[in-house]
Design a protein around this motif. Structure first.
Motif, PDB file in Angstrom:
ATOM      1  N   PRO A 197       0.808  -1.226   0.000  1.00  0.00           N
ATOM      2  CA  PRO A 197       0.000   0.000   0.000  1.00  0.00           C
ATOM      3  C   PRO A 197       0.838   1.271   0.000  1.00  0.00           C
ATOM      4  CG  PRO A 197      -0.800  -1.577   1.638  1.00  0.00           C
ATOM      5  CD  PRO A 197       0.526  -2.086   1.162  1.00  0.00           C
ATOM      6  N   GLY A 216       1.834   1.469  -3.767  1.00  0.00           N
ATOM      7  CA  GLY A 216       0.786   1.109  -4.705  1.00  0.00           C
ATOM      8  C   GLY A 216       1.176   0.072  -5.736  1.00  0.00           C
ATOM      9  N   ILE A 268      -0.819   0.756  -8.697  1.00  0.00           N
ATOM     10  CA  ILE A 268      -2.206   1.152  -8.447  1.00  0.00           C
ATOM     11  C   ILE A 268      -2.274   2.667  -8.280  1.00  0.00           C
ATOM     12  CG2 ILE A 268      -4.239   0.763  -7.003  1.00  0.00           C
ATOM     13  CD1 ILE A 268      -3.118  -1.715  -8.435  1.00  0.00           C
ATOM     14  N   ASP A 270      -3.206   6.359  -6.891  1.00  0.00           N
ATOM     15  CA  ASP A 270      -3.376   6.790  -5.495  1.00  0.00           C
ATOM     16  C   ASP A 270      -4.831   6.684  -5.033  1.00  0.00           C
ATOM     17  OD1 ASP A 270      -0.720   7.310  -5.411  1.00  0.00           O
ATOM     18  OD2 ASP A 270      -0.897   9.477  -5.661  1.00  0.00           O
ATOM     19  N   ARG A 322      -5.784   2.975  -4.034  1.00  0.00           N
ATOM     20  CA  ARG A 322      -4.995   2.150  -3.112  1.00  0.00           C
ATOM     21  C   ARG A 322      -5.748   1.805  -1.837  1.00  0.00           C
ATOM     22  NH1 ARG A 322       0.957   5.140  -3.765  1.00  0.00           N
ATOM     23  NH2 ARG A 322       1.057   4.873  -6.030  1.00  0.00           N
TER      24      ARG A 322
END
Length: 243
Positions: A154, A157, A201, A203, A206
């Motif tokens: 995370p 991402g 991923i 922002d 996420r």
């Protein structure tokens, strides 16, 4: 010790010279040179003033003391040449007059103060927090032998996918999807032909990739799905969970 003339323009040498001047460890000649420079060099004078302000609190740690009985006879001996100097007074006199002793004490105090100023003002370094990764195992569907392991970080991402087994026909593309409950599938990107690689991923998405979300891989036309939903068969899927 620093040369008053050579240190002009050199901030590091000016700091050392200012400290030596305030501590009183310079020779008479160099002290006179520093005092002459103070009258013409405002920047250096400001450095000396800062040293004096920093060392001023040290004066509060000292109080007046009554000299011992050996001090006065030693003074008489040096002024009037008394016939016999007491042994203890002679030893005290030599120590009191020892320039190397006082310079050593001054340098020791200077080094301790510099250490406090340099290391004491550094903010504490916080230990780095370990990364918390999410993991999913995407099992192959039907006759497909493709199986993938996915790890999501995370913090940046990135989803790292590693094939466990592969049997991908050509020239198709593998597309990764995120499915939350009964919501429509959201494309996370097209994978390399063998399924190994990284997908970054955005922002805004996420925070949605959490435990319980399903990751799925579909077999799409080369380049990916022509619309916003899977068009080919889902050949691998699995739920995201904490490892």
């Amino acid at each position: 010790m620093s040369n008053p003339d050579q240190s002009e323009g050199d901030r590091a040498r000016d700091e050392v010279l200012a400290g030596e001047y305030v501590l009183g460890v310079l020779s008479s000649e160099k002290r006179l040179q520093v005092e002459q420079r103070l009258r013409r060099d405002r920047a250096f004078a400001a450095i000396v003033a800062r040293w004096e302000d920093n060392l001023a609190p040290m004066d509060e740690a000292y109080v007046a003391q009554t000299p011992s009985a050996t001090v006065f006879p030693a003074i008489e001996y040096r002024l009037f040449g008394a016939a016999e100097q007491p042994v203890r007074a002679a030893i005290w006199t030599r120590l009191w007059s020892s320039a190397p002793l006082w310079r050593s004490l001054a340098f020791g105090s200077f080094a301790m103060l510099a250490g406090v100023l340099i290391f004491g003002l550094r903010p504490p370094v916080s230990p780095a927090k370990p990364e918390r990764l999410l993991h999913a195992h995407l099992e192959g569907h039907g006759d497909t032998v493709l199986s993938l392991a996915a790890d999501f970080n995370p913090a940046d991402g990135r989803i790292r996918l590693t094939p466990v087994a592969s049997g991908q026909p050509q020239p198709k593309s593998l597309e990764l999807w995120m499915i939350r409950g009964n919501d429509p599938a959201i494309s996370l990107g097209v994978l390399p032909q063998d399924g190994e690689g990284e997908v970054v991923i955005p922002d805004a998405m996420r925070g949605e990739l959490t435990s319980g979300v399903t990751l799925a891989v579909s077999l799409e036309p080369e380049g990916g799905s022509p619309n916003a939903s899977p068009t080919g068969p889902v050949i691998a899927s699995g739920q995201v969970r904490m490892p």
